[in-house]
Write an enzyme that holds these catalytic residues in place. Structure first.
Site, short mmCIF file in Angstrom:
data_model
loop_
_atom_site.label_atom_id
_atom_site.label_comp_id
_atom_site.label_asym_id
_atom_site.label_seq_id
_atom_site.Cartn_x
_atom_site.Cartn_y
_atom_site.Cartn_z
CE LYS A 484 18.99 24.68 18.55
NZ LYS A 484 17.94 23.90 19.48
NE ARG A 582 15.92 22.22 26.14
CZ ARG A 582 16.23 22.11 24.98
NH1 ARG A 582 18.01 22.46 24.68
NH2 ARG A 582 16.02 21.19 24.16
CE1 TYR A 710 45.68 42.41 24.42
CE2 TYR A 710 46.72 43.74 25.59
CZ TYR A 710 45.68 43.27 24.85
OH TYR A 710 45.14 44.29 23.95
CG MET A 759 38.29 42.05 20.68
SD MET A 759 37.43 43.90 21.27
CE MET A 759 37.36 43.43 23.15
#
Length: 815
Positions: A484, A582, A710, A759
């Site tokens: 998965k 769950r 940044y 990014m």
């Protein structure tokens, strides 16, 4: 542009020192490294926190630049050039751009927002270019410097402008509004980008909306927070999925495999539109474009015919390894004069070889006549000292008489036919072409058959880990392997194929689409879908997948479909909740489950399973034992009442090692297959499967006191060598891994990550590492391991692995 220097002096109210005030200025520059600087260049000496362009004026004079906008004349240079002295050179750059913009009266579209500005700009250029000569911001030139440089590219032949404006804090947009002066305003998505520069969302929206103070119309997604900052005198065109009072109400949105169909109402008319994208962000960006077309009174047929041709936008110039030791700069979807100038500067800054080659297609939407345009192109090629020029297209061939070392082809196919004869080697190649020329085929032909950033998957290691855990099982215990989440981020089909070779008994996936992909690719193994949605049941049946059933609602829904299709003994798997809480049938629902299944012949309970909550933590072994005992009790009741003998399974990877007595009939091997264990002793026996690699794009030297990234979150306390790596949080690297917490490995040495992870890239300290641009970088693998990263980030290895974006190429290999 074409302005006399004395006029610019007057506009800027500058103090002039020089002797050629009647010089004509054709080019504005802020980059001292650009080879396009020349006698008709006016250089603005910008001053930043860590850089003063006045220091480069002496060299620029030596290279032929005669005119400068400065705050002071460097010592020894008096009388050697034209100097326009101002208080602030950035303000002066913005001032001249604002003046220049007023010389043109055509419509201008101004865009702002948190996300989508560049994409909407490029799409509008594509959609409107058949009818207009468009000037637009190159790439994402949307800053306090980028916007004026964009606007200064206007010429007298343009009749529409499209400019984007980006801000990071207050008191910035007012300056950009004076430069862009939009007549049509577009607000794209408002997200969290650059939130740190604003006190709150309201302040951020208010600042962005200043761009539209004098616009004739504002286009936006209907939002009360936005509308409070739009003048009542301004016309608005809004859109919404939910608010019927919007100008354009999108009442229906349906997805197919490759496109989205929307139905919208505008001025009382209901229309449909096919959008060639399925992701929400792209659909919203297309709707912004749609509203512009509606405002400009395009008919529905034209709108549909153009929008269905939209394509994904490459946001940046990409450097790739090429064949025969070449370097490629991929700008294969863009061909306009402004971006050519930028690309050539990028070529100079990124060149890894002395030999520079340009492959260029015909240029469209320049606003210039072909004669003027290609004369300017030839000047650029010459000034940038391009060694070899290759032109592709019918029109660009006019350069034959202007460029001595050039060859030309009528189209891309002809170029590819002669590719071997062109002998590309040891050169840096800029590949720049309009989309219609399909230059991506040239990039593919010239690219080395590797990728800059790849996740290498060692199939031998998967085999080793599989066999390691298999050795812990009893002879008759079956094995389900979990693939998965795209094989825990490693890749689905390739690993499934290997597991099929190893004769694993079952594959496990989370959702139906994962299993369908494997079946479509030819995997024959039985595949269990652990979290099937009711809507996926028909597809599960069609592709012979086997659903986990965890509720009476789900069971009844599946039985209804199974009965309708007249199925017999279709395999299902019953999930019991033994304490994970769950998914699963709880003890008080077992009787209803039995009543529903008893006598039903459309399905067959293939297995009964549960999931351990704390198998990796032996401090909770009593709770695990409680779960095992409850599983034993509930599964026995089901088997006795229904008279069935299904496969029983409860153990996951950690359970295989820590609770061997509960192997039952099958175990489920998950992250252990991929070389990760919670137990340090067991970890020593596993082999690393995935190695995330990249390369060094660029190395620069910074001085003490200079910052990186940044927010200036890293400040150098010594002269440092900084390497930029082309991988970032969009690729799955957590931003919290930056700022000195994390590291990468270069030449088997640790290189700390400096400042914030961006990014698309991150920066590392290589001061103590003998490395060069193009060298390999290990993001994770043997060092740092995913376990180490998870520990430092206070998370689990699963998150690190599954976070790696699908845009990162997977390369599978055997040793």
């Amino acid at each position: 542009m074409n302005l006399p220097l004395h006029k610019i002096t007057s506009i800027l109210n500058a103090e002039y020192f020089g002797n050629t005030s009647d010089a004509i200025i054709e080019n504005i520059s802020i980059d001292s490294r650009s080879l396009q600087n020349g006698p008709q260049t006016l250089f603005f000496a910008l001053v930043g926190r860590n850089n003063d362009a006045h220091l480069y004026i002496k060299d620029l004079i030596a290279k032929g630049v005669h005119s400068f906008v400065v705050t002071y004349i460097p010592e020894g240079l008096e009388g050697k050039a034209n100097f326009l002295i101002v208080e602030n050179t950035l303000n002066a750059l913005q001032q001249i751009a604002a003046y220049y913009r007023k010389l043109f009266a055509f419509p201008v579209i101004g865009l702002t927002g948190s996300n989508g500005k560049t994409i909407v700009k490029e799409w509008l250029n594509f959609l409107l270019s058949p009818d207009y000569n468009i000037i637009r911001s190159p790439k994402s030139y949307n800053s306090q410097v980028g916007v004026p440089l964009s606007v200064l590219g206007i010429n007298e032949h343009h009749n529409l402008g499209v400019f984007e404006a980006g801000i990071s804090t207050i008191a910035e947009m007012e300056k950009l509004e004076k430069i862009i002066q939009p007549t049509i305003g577009i607000l794209t998505n408002i997200g969290s980008a650059h939130d740190e520069g604003f006190a709150n969302l309201e302040e951020k929206i208010k600042e962005k909306m200043l761009l539209f103070n004098y616009a004739e119309v504002v286009i936006y997604q209907k939002n009360n927070d936005v509308e409070q900052f739009i003048s009542s005198k301004t016309k608005t065109i809004s859109w919404s999925f939910t608010d019927t009072t919007a100008t354009v109400f999108v009442s229906k949105k349906e997805h197919t495999h490759e496109q989205t169909l929307i139905q919208y109402t505008y001025e009382g008319n209901i229309s449909t539109l096919k959008i060639p994208f399925v992701d929400d962000a792209s659909v919203e960006n297309v709707i912004s474009c749609l509203l512009v077309l509606l405002y400009l009174e395009y008919d529905a047929k034209t709108i549909q015919s153009r929008i269905e041709l939209l394509y994904p936008i490459e946001m940046r110039l990409k450097v790739k390894k090429g064949i025969n030791n070449c370097s490629l700069i991929d700008d294969s979807y863009s061909s306009d004069f402004q971006s050519l100038k930028i690309a050539l500067d990028f070529l100079e800054s990124q060149k890894q070889h002395q030999k520079k080659t340009v492959v260029l297609s015909d240029i469209f939407q320049s606003g210039l006549s072909n004669e003027v345009l290609y004369s300017k192109v030839s000047e650029l090629i010459v000034s940038n000292k391009i060694c070899r020029f290759i032109g592709i297209g019918e029109t660009i061939s006019t350069l034959k008489t202007k460029l001595p070392n050039a060859v030309f082809f009528k189209d891309t196919n002809e170029f590819l036919l002669y590719l071997d004869q062109l002998n590309f080697e040891n050169e840096t190649i800029l590949i720049k072409g309009a989309r219609s020329f399909q230059f991506e085929e040239i990039v593919a032909a010239l690219a080395e058959k590797t990728h800059e950033t790849v996740l290498e998957i060692n199939l031998n290691a998967i085999s080793h880990n599989f066999n390691f855990f298999k050795s812990k099982l009893k002879v008759n215990t079956k094995m389900m392997a979990m693939v998965k989440a795209f094989g825990y981020g490693s890749g689905g089909f390739e690993i499934a194929k290997l597991l099929e070779h190893h004769k694993v008994d079952y594959l496990g996936v989370a959702f139906a689409d994962e299993g369908i992909s494997l079946k479509m690719a030819g995997i024959k193994l039985p595949i269990m879908v652990l979290n099937p949605e009711n809507t996926s049941f028909p597809a599960i049946i069609q592709h012979q997948l086997e659903p986990e059933i965890y509720s009476l609602k789900g069971l009844n829904a599946f039985l209804k479909i199974a009965e309708h299709k007249k199925l017999k003994d279709f395999p299902i798997h019953i999930k019991l909740d033994t304490g994970m809480h769950r998914l699963g049938f709880e003890a008080n629902t077992i009787d209803d489950l039995i009543a529903t299944l008893k006598g039903n012949q459309t399905v067959k309970v293939k297995s009964i399973l549960s999931h351990l909550a704390t198998s990796d933590d032996l401090q909770h072994k009593n709770f695990v034992q409680y779960q095992i005992n409850l599983f034993e009790k509930l599964s026995s009741k089901l088997m006795n009442e229904l008279q069935i003998t299904p496969i029983l399974h409860i153990l996951n990877t950690s359970g295989i090692s820590n609770f061997p007595q509960a192997q039952y009939d099958m175990v489920r091997l998950g992250i252990g297959l991929y070389g990760v264990s919670n137990d340090s002793e067991e970890q020593r026996h596993l082999e690393n499967v995935g190695t995330l690699k990249s390369i060094i794009s660029q190395i620069r030297t910074i001085q003490s006191g200079e910052s990186v990234g940044y927010g200036r979150r890293f400040m150098a306390n010594r002269e440092s060598r900084i390497a930029t790596i082309p991988i970032g949080y969009a690729d799955g690297i957590a931003r919290s891994w930056g700022n000195g917490i994390g590291f990468v490995t270069i030449k088997n040495k640790k290189a700390p990550i400096l400042g914030s992870v961006c990014m698309d890239m991150l920066m590392v300290d290589v001061t103590e590492i003998a490395c060069k641009e193009g060298d390999a970088v290990v993001i994770f693998g043997e060092s740092p391991t995913v376990n180490y990263i998870a520990e430092k980030l206070h998370t689990i290895p699963y998150e690190i692995l599954t976070s790696i974006s699908q845009r990162v190429k997977r390369v599978f290999y055997r040793e």
